[in-house]
Write a protein that holds these residues in place. Structure first.
Motif, PDB file in Angstrom:
ATOM      1  N   PRO A 124      55.498  26.102 -19.849  1.00 14.28           N
ATOM      2  CA  PRO A 124      55.640  27.424 -19.303  1.00 14.28           C
ATOM      3  C   PRO A 124      55.856  28.606 -18.584  1.00 14.28           C
ATOM      4  N   GLU A 125      55.610  30.139 -18.472  1.00 12.63           N
ATOM      5  CA  GLU A 125      56.162  30.951 -18.282  1.00 12.63           C
ATOM      6  C   GLU A 125      55.330  31.685 -17.033  1.00 12.63           C
ATOM      7  N   PHE A 126      55.390  32.450 -16.116  1.00 13.28           N
ATOM      8  CA  PHE A 126      54.694  33.343 -14.595  1.00 13.28           C
ATOM      9  C   PHE A 126      55.792  34.632 -14.487  1.00 13.28           C
ATOM     10  N   HIS A 127      55.245  35.386 -15.275  1.00 14.52           N
ATOM     11  CA  HIS A 127      55.567  36.494 -15.268  1.00 14.52           C
ATOM     12  C   HIS A 127      55.233  37.450 -14.008  1.00 14.52           C
ATOM     13  N   GLY A 128      53.451  37.659 -13.144  1.00 11.25           N
ATOM     14  CA  GLY A 128      53.593  37.904 -12.106  1.00 11.25           C
ATOM     15  C   GLY A 128      51.611  38.903 -12.582  1.00 11.25           C
ATOM     16  N   PHE A 129      51.683  39.394 -11.915  1.00 16.01           N
ATOM     17  CA  PHE A 129      50.580  39.866 -12.062  1.00 16.01           C
ATOM     18  C   PHE A 129      49.992  41.396 -12.020  1.00 16.01           C
ATOM     19  N   VAL A 130      49.345  41.711 -12.433  1.00 17.64           N
ATOM     20  CA  VAL A 130      49.601  42.925 -12.584  1.00 17.64           C
ATOM     21  C   VAL A 130      47.503  43.325 -12.302  1.00 17.64           C
ATOM     22  N   LEU A 131      47.618  44.504 -10.882  1.00 12.98           N
ATOM     23  CA  LEU A 131      46.410  44.997 -10.777  1.00 12.98           C
ATOM     24  C   LEU A 131      46.185  46.058 -11.240  1.00 12.98           C
ATOM     25  N   GLY A 132      44.994  46.642  -9.908  1.00 11.20           N
ATOM     26  CA  GLY A 132      44.506  47.705 -11.111  1.00 11.20           C
ATOM     27  C   GLY A 132      44.946  48.587 -10.641  1.00 11.20           C
ATOM     28  N   THR A 133      44.632  49.717 -10.765  1.00  9.70           N
ATOM     29  CA  THR A 133      44.989  51.454  -9.890  1.00  9.70           C
ATOM     30  C   THR A 133      44.875  51.117  -8.181  1.00  9.70           C
ATOM     31  N   GLY A 134      46.130  51.497  -7.217  1.00  3.21           N
ATOM     32  CA  GLY A 134      45.854  51.960  -6.083  1.00  3.21           C
ATOM     33  C   GLY A 134      45.992  50.764  -5.491  1.00  3.21           C
ATOM     34  N   ALA A 135      45.943  49.522  -5.935  1.00  2.31           N
ATOM     35  CA  ALA A 135      45.595  48.147  -5.196  1.00  2.31           C
ATOM     36  C   ALA A 135      46.797  48.195  -4.140  1.00  2.31           C
ATOM     37  N   LYS A 136      46.281  47.427  -3.004  1.00  5.22           N
ATOM     38  CA  LYS A 136      47.337  46.795  -2.070  1.00  5.22           C
ATOM     39  C   LYS A 136      47.031  45.822  -2.281  1.00  5.22           C
ATOM     40  N   ILE A 137      48.425  45.254  -1.991  1.00  4.24           N
ATOM     41  CA  ILE A 137      48.352  44.187  -1.337  1.00  4.24           C
ATOM     42  C   ILE A 137      48.417  43.471  -0.674  1.00  4.24           C
ATOM     43  N   LEU A 138      47.872  41.752   0.022  1.00 11.14           N
ATOM     44  CA  LEU A 138      47.891  41.492   1.239  1.00 11.14           C
ATOM     45  C   LEU A 138      48.148  40.037   1.904  1.00 11.14           C
ATOM     46  N   LYS A 139      48.986  39.882   2.077  1.00  9.15           N
ATOM     47  CA  LYS A 139      49.527  38.884   3.357  1.00  9.15           C
ATOM     48  C   LYS A 139      48.611  37.445   2.897  1.00  9.15           C
ATOM     49  N   PRO A 140      49.243  36.521   1.712  1.00 10.74           N
ATOM     50  CA  PRO A 140      48.354  35.217   2.045  1.00 10.74           C
ATOM     51  C   PRO A 140      48.047  34.537   3.611  1.00 10.74           C
ATOM     52  N   ASP A 141      47.198  33.891   3.139  1.00 12.21           N
ATOM     53  CA  ASP A 141      46.037  33.026   4.179  1.00 12.21           C
ATOM     54  C   ASP A 141      46.339  31.984   4.111  1.00 12.21           C
ATOM     55  N   THR A 142      47.245  31.458   5.100  1.00 13.53           N
ATOM     56  CA  THR A 142      48.063  29.596   4.542  1.00 13.53           C
ATOM     57  C   THR A 142      48.128  29.445   6.338  1.00 13.53           C
ATOM     58  N   LYS A 143      47.007  29.707   7.298  1.00 10.20           N
ATOM     59  CA  LYS A 143      47.044  29.086   8.513  1.00 10.20           C
ATOM     60  C   LYS A 143      46.401  28.414   8.213  1.00 10.20           C
ATOM     61  N   LYS A 144      46.427  27.422   8.845  1.00 13.66           N
ATOM     62  CA  LYS A 144      45.658  26.277   9.663  1.00 13.66           C
ATOM     63  C   LYS A 144      45.258  25.776   8.656  1.00 13.66           C
ATOM     64  N   ARG A 145      46.584  25.754   6.999  1.00 19.46           N
ATOM     65  CA  ARG A 145      45.825  24.541   5.852  1.00 19.46           C
ATOM     66  C   ARG A 145      46.774  23.727   6.105  1.00 19.46           C
ATOM     67  N   PRO A 146      46.587  22.463   5.747  1.00 20.33           N
ATOM     68  CA  PRO A 146      46.935  21.400   5.208  1.00 20.33           C
ATOM     69  C   PRO A 146      47.954  21.267   4.316  1.00 20.33           C
ATOM     70  N   LYS A 147      49.216  20.405   3.820  1.00 17.62           N
ATOM     71  CA  LYS A 147      49.496  20.870   2.848  1.00 17.62           C
ATOM     72  C   LYS A 147      50.165  19.129   2.045  1.00 17.62           C
ATOM     73  N   ILE A 148      49.380  18.938   1.022  1.00 16.08           N
ATOM     74  CA  ILE A 148      49.423  17.860   0.034  1.00 16.08           C
ATOM     75  C   ILE A 148      49.960  18.080  -0.618  1.00 16.08           C
ATOM     76  N   GLU A 149      51.303  16.624  -1.185  1.00 13.91           N
ATOM     77  CA  GLU A 149      51.080  16.884  -2.532  1.00 13.91           C
ATOM     78  C   GLU A 149      50.785  15.141  -3.029  1.00 13.91           C
ATOM     79  N   PHE A 150      50.579  14.905  -4.620  1.00 11.54           N
ATOM     80  CA  PHE A 150      50.164  14.377  -5.142  1.00 11.54           C
ATOM     81  C   PHE A 150      51.053  13.864  -5.965  1.00 11.54           C
ATOM     82  N   ILE A 151      51.035  12.384  -6.563  1.00 19.24           N
ATOM     83  CA  ILE A 151      52.037  11.859  -7.169  1.00 19.24           C
ATOM     84  C   ILE A 151      51.546  11.591  -8.187  1.00 19.24           C
ATOM     85  N   GLY A 152      51.754  11.433  -9.541  1.00 22.96           N
ATOM     86  CA  GLY A 152      50.830  10.577  -9.879  1.00 22.96           C
ATOM     87  C   GLY A 152      50.978  10.747 -11.748  1.00 22.96           C
TER      88      GLY A 152
END
Length: 363
Positions: A124-152
């Protein structure tokens, strides 16, 4: 004259559909996209293979599509924290295609796109997002979120969890990581995640291999970013989890054709390797709901031995959590794997354990 008419028609179409010429294209490497999972950037295109690999974007606007390689797996999309809805990239001409993710009213939205099937054979390949006319990109919300790795293995991947019965066989169309115990735990805890999982893989012996072991079990595969490209060494500094959840052993032990000593030695060695990569993480060792009788006891014994081995090294940040052995009460997924209902129950208990006992988060 014919060319002039075609140009006029094209202009008229653009005027009626402004998004055809005024869309906001968001490159896959845009720093405001939260990428989760092991990805490799090749010529500004992200490559990956593990289920659970995801891309989240916050924006102010209406409408969103994703540019993905066609015929390369199933995905699911969640809008504003809602349930994931699955769709396929199969059945289209080969190449990069724009897939509409959601029709949205104008406003601020958070959209997460996630690969929900194993895709090491379709690249698979990810080539990005396409937003509608005039859309404004905002910063992602990553505050106080735990980070978890699953190995399985397949249980982590969500192998056949949407199948109608255990007598069904594997199909991507009935597999869904978003409904696996791992996918649901990530959602329950609002975690930022990393998933390294493949059906059939083991600690020392993959499913169907000889008692002496496999050439590419998880401890060896784990060092690479892509399971289908052994030259892609993973940079462990890119993701530092708070918690690592290790769910392996089913494939080593399920055929009653295993070397218990080799399995035990390999298990302890892999736990130590995880600790080397993540000195500050808490590690949770899981049993298997698919193992019964002696195999279940052997995995339990090896887990206890691993915890004791780490304590000898003054490492008290290794935990264990046990799922109930599965039965007929909640049905089965394909080839007698956990059903989506079973996975939801597994996740409910595991999420509570990680939240209260491992992360010590407020109830």
């Amino acid at each position: 004259m014919k060319r002039l008419i075609n140009n006029i028609l094209a202009l008229a179409t653009a005027l009626m559909c402004p998004s055809a010429w005024a869309q906001t294209v968001v490159e896959p490497t845009n720093p405001n996209i939260l990428a989760e999972g092991r990805t490799i950037n090749k010529d500004n295109v992200l490559h990956y293979c593990y289920p659970g690999t995801g891309f989240t974007i916050r924006f102010d606007g209406a409408g969103i599509s994703a540019r993905l390689k066609a015929n390369a797996g199933y995905y699911a999309v969640s809008v504003d924290g809602g349930e994931f809805k699955k769709f396929t990239t199969h059945g289209y001409p080969d190449g990069v295609r724009e897939f509409e993710l959601a029709k949205l009213s104008a406003g601020q939205h958070t959209v997460k796109l996630m690969l929900v099937t194993e895709a090491y054979q379709v690249f698979p390949e990810f080539h990005g997002f396409v937003l509608g006319t005039g859309a404004k990109i905002l910063k992602p919300d990553t505050k106080k979120r735990p980070k978890i790795e699953f190995i399985g293995n397949s249980i982590t991947c969500g192998y056949g969890n949407e199948a109608s019965s255990g007598e069904d066989h594997f199909a991507d169309s009935t597999s869904n990581f978003a409904k696996s115990f791992a996918g649901l735990t990530i959602k329950n805890l609002n975690a930022i995640s990393m998933v390294v999982a493949r059906s059939g893989i083991g600690i020392y012996k993959n499913y169907g291999d000889t008692i002496t072991g496999s050439e590419w079990p998880m401890p060896r595969v784990y060092e690479n970013a892509l399971i289908n490209d052994q030259s892609t060494a993973w940079d462990f500094s890119r993701f530092k989890p708070d918690v690592v959840v290790l769910g392996l052993g089913t494939n080593d032990l399920s055929e009653n054709n295993y070397d218990r000593e080799k399995f035990g030695v390999s298990y302890v060695a892999f736990v130590k390797k995880i600790r080397q990569h993540y000195p500050n993480a808490k590690i949770v060792l899981l049993n298997s709901p698919m193992l019964h009788y002696q195999q279940a006891q052997d995995l339990s014994d090896v887990i206890v031995n691993s915890i004791n081995a780490m304590r000898v090294l003054n490492d008290a940040r290794v935990y264990t959590f046990s799922f109930q052995e599965q039965d007929d009460s909640l049905g089965y997924g394909a080839d007698w794997h956990p059903s989506a209902k079973r996975a939801a129950e597994m996740s409910r208990y595991l999420s509570y354990y990680i939240k209260t006992e491992v992360l010590k988060m407020k109830k």
